[in-house]
Design an enzyme around this catalytic site. Structure first.
Site, PDB file in Angstrom:
ATOM      1  N   ARG A 118      -8.286   5.392  -5.219  1.00 53.86           N
ATOM      2  CA  ARG A 118      -8.498   5.082  -3.797  1.00 53.86           C
ATOM      3  C   ARG A 118      -9.608   5.966  -3.264  1.00 53.86           C
ATOM      4  NH1 ARG A 118      -4.067   3.985   0.914  1.00 53.86           N
ATOM      5  NH2 ARG A 118      -4.296   1.889   0.048  1.00 53.86           N
ATOM      6  N   TYR A 176      -7.973  14.086   1.677  1.00 53.08           N
ATOM      7  CA  TYR A 176      -7.202  14.914   0.749  1.00 53.08           C
ATOM      8  C   TYR A 176      -8.141  15.439  -0.338  1.00 53.08           C
ATOM      9  CZ  TYR A 176      -3.618  12.996   3.663  1.00 53.08           C
ATOM     10  OH  TYR A 176      -2.900  12.659   4.776  1.00 53.08           O
ATOM     11  N   CYS A 226       3.424   7.040   2.979  1.00 53.38           N
ATOM     12  CA  CYS A 226       4.241   8.257   3.014  1.00 53.38           C
ATOM     13  C   CYS A 226       5.500   8.027   3.831  1.00 53.38           C
ATOM     14  CB  CYS A 226       3.446   9.398   3.627  1.00 53.38           C
ATOM     15  SG  CYS A 226       2.072   9.931   2.606  1.00 53.38           S
ATOM     16  N   GLN A 264       1.004   6.461  -6.605  1.00 56.09           N
ATOM     17  CA  GLN A 264      -0.251   7.106  -6.201  1.00 56.09           C
ATOM     18  C   GLN A 264      -0.081   8.607  -6.367  1.00 56.09           C
ATOM     19  OE1 GLN A 264      -1.309   7.715  -2.002  1.00 56.09           O
ATOM     20  NE2 GLN A 264      -3.168   6.521  -2.347  1.00 56.09           N
ATOM     21  N   ARG A 269       1.249  -1.270   7.239  1.00 53.63           N
ATOM     22  CA  ARG A 269       2.146  -1.413   8.399  1.00 53.63           C
ATOM     23  C   ARG A 269       2.743  -2.802   8.527  1.00 53.63           C
ATOM     24  NH1 ARG A 269      -1.677   1.420  12.724  1.00 53.63           N
ATOM     25  NH2 ARG A 269      -3.174   0.910  11.086  1.00 53.63           N
ATOM     26  N   SER A 296       0.845  -1.184   0.000  1.00 49.30           N
ATOM     27  CA  SER A 296       0.000   0.000   0.000  1.00 49.30           C
ATOM     28  C   SER A 296       0.890   1.247   0.000  1.00 49.30           C
ATOM     29  CB  SER A 296      -0.864  -0.031   1.268  1.00 49.30           C
ATOM     30  OG  SER A 296      -1.912   0.890   1.176  1.00 49.30           O
TER      31      SER A 296
HETATM   32  C1  531 Z   1      -3.290   7.248   7.366  1.00 50.59           C
HETATM   33  C2  531 Z   1      -4.758   7.447   7.274  1.00 50.59           C
HETATM   34  C3  531 Z   1      -5.542   6.374   6.977  1.00 50.59           C
HETATM   35  C4  531 Z   1      -6.894   6.512   6.894  1.00 50.59           C
HETATM   36  C5  531 Z   1      -7.476   7.731   7.102  1.00 50.59           C
HETATM   37  C6  531 Z   1      -6.689   8.818   7.397  1.00 50.59           C
HETATM   38  C7  531 Z   1      -5.336   8.678   7.500  1.00 50.59           C
HETATM   39  N1  531 Z   1      -2.433   7.972   6.513  1.00 50.59           N
HETATM   40  C8  531 Z   1      -2.880   8.323   5.218  1.00 50.59           C
HETATM   41  C9  531 Z   1      -1.826   8.854   4.349  1.00 50.59           C
HETATM   42  C10 531 Z   1      -0.923   9.836   4.967  1.00 50.59           C
HETATM   43  C11 531 Z   1      -0.480   9.422   6.317  1.00 50.59           C
HETATM   44  C12 531 Z   1      -1.515   8.832   7.192  1.00 50.59           C
HETATM   45  C13 531 Z   1      -2.301   9.177   2.983  1.00 50.59           C
HETATM   46  O1  531 Z   1      -3.335   8.700   2.593  1.00 50.59           O
HETATM   47  C14 531 Z   1      -1.499  10.019   2.089  1.00 50.59           C
END
Ligand code: 531
Length: 356
Positions: free
Chosen positions: A230, A182, A25, A99, A324, A22
């Site tokens: 996504r 986003y 970042c 992405q 993770r 996945s």
């Molecule tokens: C984790 C996140 C997952 C689900 C909802 C909100 C946040 N992430 C998402 C990431 C950036 C870091 C944290 C991105 O989608 C770019």
């Protein structure tokens, strides 16, 4: 039904198995430019047996970065470092993906390990914009400028330019980020989009930004390469974006030539109460796959080989994306193959053969 280690072909691209990395970042780019960190981070998951390796949210403009450390693809200088990584990922038998993202009102923040709050314009931050002048909420307290029609057209053109550069860099799988609060998601959700023009209000208007962007991207992204989106399939808030709307949007995205919907959730508003647990988002992938008739990826707390295999075998999704768990174990696919009695269906790098 296929299993976790069965290849998947979409258009001209074949994944050697159903396991994808996945986008994650790393906040470790230099003015958007990928570094050796990215080569090792993405490369080691390719050597670990993943079928698909999707590079992190990569900003289509400098102002679309979440943090100053985000990856970017708004200039030609970004292309070759990504191409170098893609060559390695591909040489290891994985498909290199990317992405593309714009952070909208969540842009201009500190890296998570520096607190994650919005950065003031005089402290490394920059002015932000979104569908409406509504702040996300603490610690992202900056109020975005309401995007004009010209802003919308410019961002869409930036997505197109980023798509062309992704192709030049050898990416073979392109994902448009329209989740996690986003910019794309901000337009979809009535909680962040209170516009009164053609881009806000009704469902048809809220999905317009994403559908137009998708159409423009599809025109320059080769027909034979997979295009995916996504979605945050629900805001987890009454009156927000929800699964019913995601199903209908997925039907329309499919009609625009989208090959797969990557089914995530949340991130749109800080007040959401999310029932996090193993595979908690898998039902979204299952319903969109069944009701919109489009391939899906399941993501979110997928950690166990049997769990992942069952998601594929039961037809809930076509691909599983791990985040993770891939940080804990870059060799997760090789270990999963052993656990599932599928070791014949993986080919560890010859250099590591004696370990598997
Ligand atoms: C984790 C996140 C997952 C689900 C909802 C909100 C946040 N992430 C998402 C990431 C950036 C870091 C944290 C991105 O989608 C770019």
């Amino acid at each position: 039904m296929p299993h976790l280690f069965e290849p998947l072909t979409i258009k001209s691209v074949t994944l050697r198995n159903r396991i994808g990395v996945s986008p994650m970042c790393q906040y470790s780019s230099d003015d958007g430019v990928a570094t050796d960190w990215h080569l090792v981070h993405l490369g080691s998951r390719a050597t670990g047996g993943a079928g698909l390796v999707i590079a992190e949210a990569t900003a289509v403009s400098a102002e679309g970065r979440i943090t100053p450390g985000d990856a970017g693809i708004w200039a030609d200088k970004h292309v070759e470092p990504i191409a170098r990584i893609n060559r390695f990922v591909k040489a290891q038998g994985a498909v290199p993906g990317i992405q593309l993202a714009h952070a909208g009102r969540k842009a201009s923040a500190a890296r998570p390990w520096e607190g994650g709050a919005h950065l003031a314009d005089n402290a490394g931050g920059w002015p932000i914009m979104g569908p409406s002048a509504l702040a996300f909420g603490a610690p992202l307290t900056k109020v975005p400028r309401t995007m004009s029609a010209a802003d919308i057209a410019r961002v869409q053109a930036e997505f197109v330019a980023a798509t062309k550069r992704s192709l030049a860099a050898g990416c073979e799988w392109l994902e448009l980020h329209s989740a996690h609060g986003y910019l794309g998601h901000e337009f979809l959700s009535p909680l962040s989009n209170q516009r009164t023009d053609a881009y806000g209000g009704s469902f048809d208007n809220r999905v317009r930004f994403l559908l137009e962007t998708t159409r423009a991207v599809r025109e320059v992204w080769p027909e034979q390469l997979p295009l995916t989106v996504r979605l945050s399939c629900t805001d987890w808030v009454e009156g927000g974006w929800d699964l019913d709307q995601s199903v209908e949007l997925s039907r329309r995205l499919k009609a625009e030539g989208v090959d797969l919907i990557d089914c995530s959730s949340g991130g749109g508003v800080p007040s959401a109460k999310i029932p996090i647990g193993p595979g908690y988002q898998v039902p979204f992938a299952e319903r969109i796959r069944r009701e919109a008739g489009v391939a899906t990826a399941a993501v979110g707390m997928i950690t166990d080989p049997k769990q992942a295999d069952e998601i594929i075998r039961s037809g809930q999704a076509d691909v599983v994306l791990l985040a993770r768990e891939f940080l804990r174990d870059p060799n997760w696919p090789l270990h999963a193959a052993r656990a599932l009695g599928q070791i014949k269906n993986v080919t560890p790098p010859v250099q590591y053969g004696r370990a598997f």
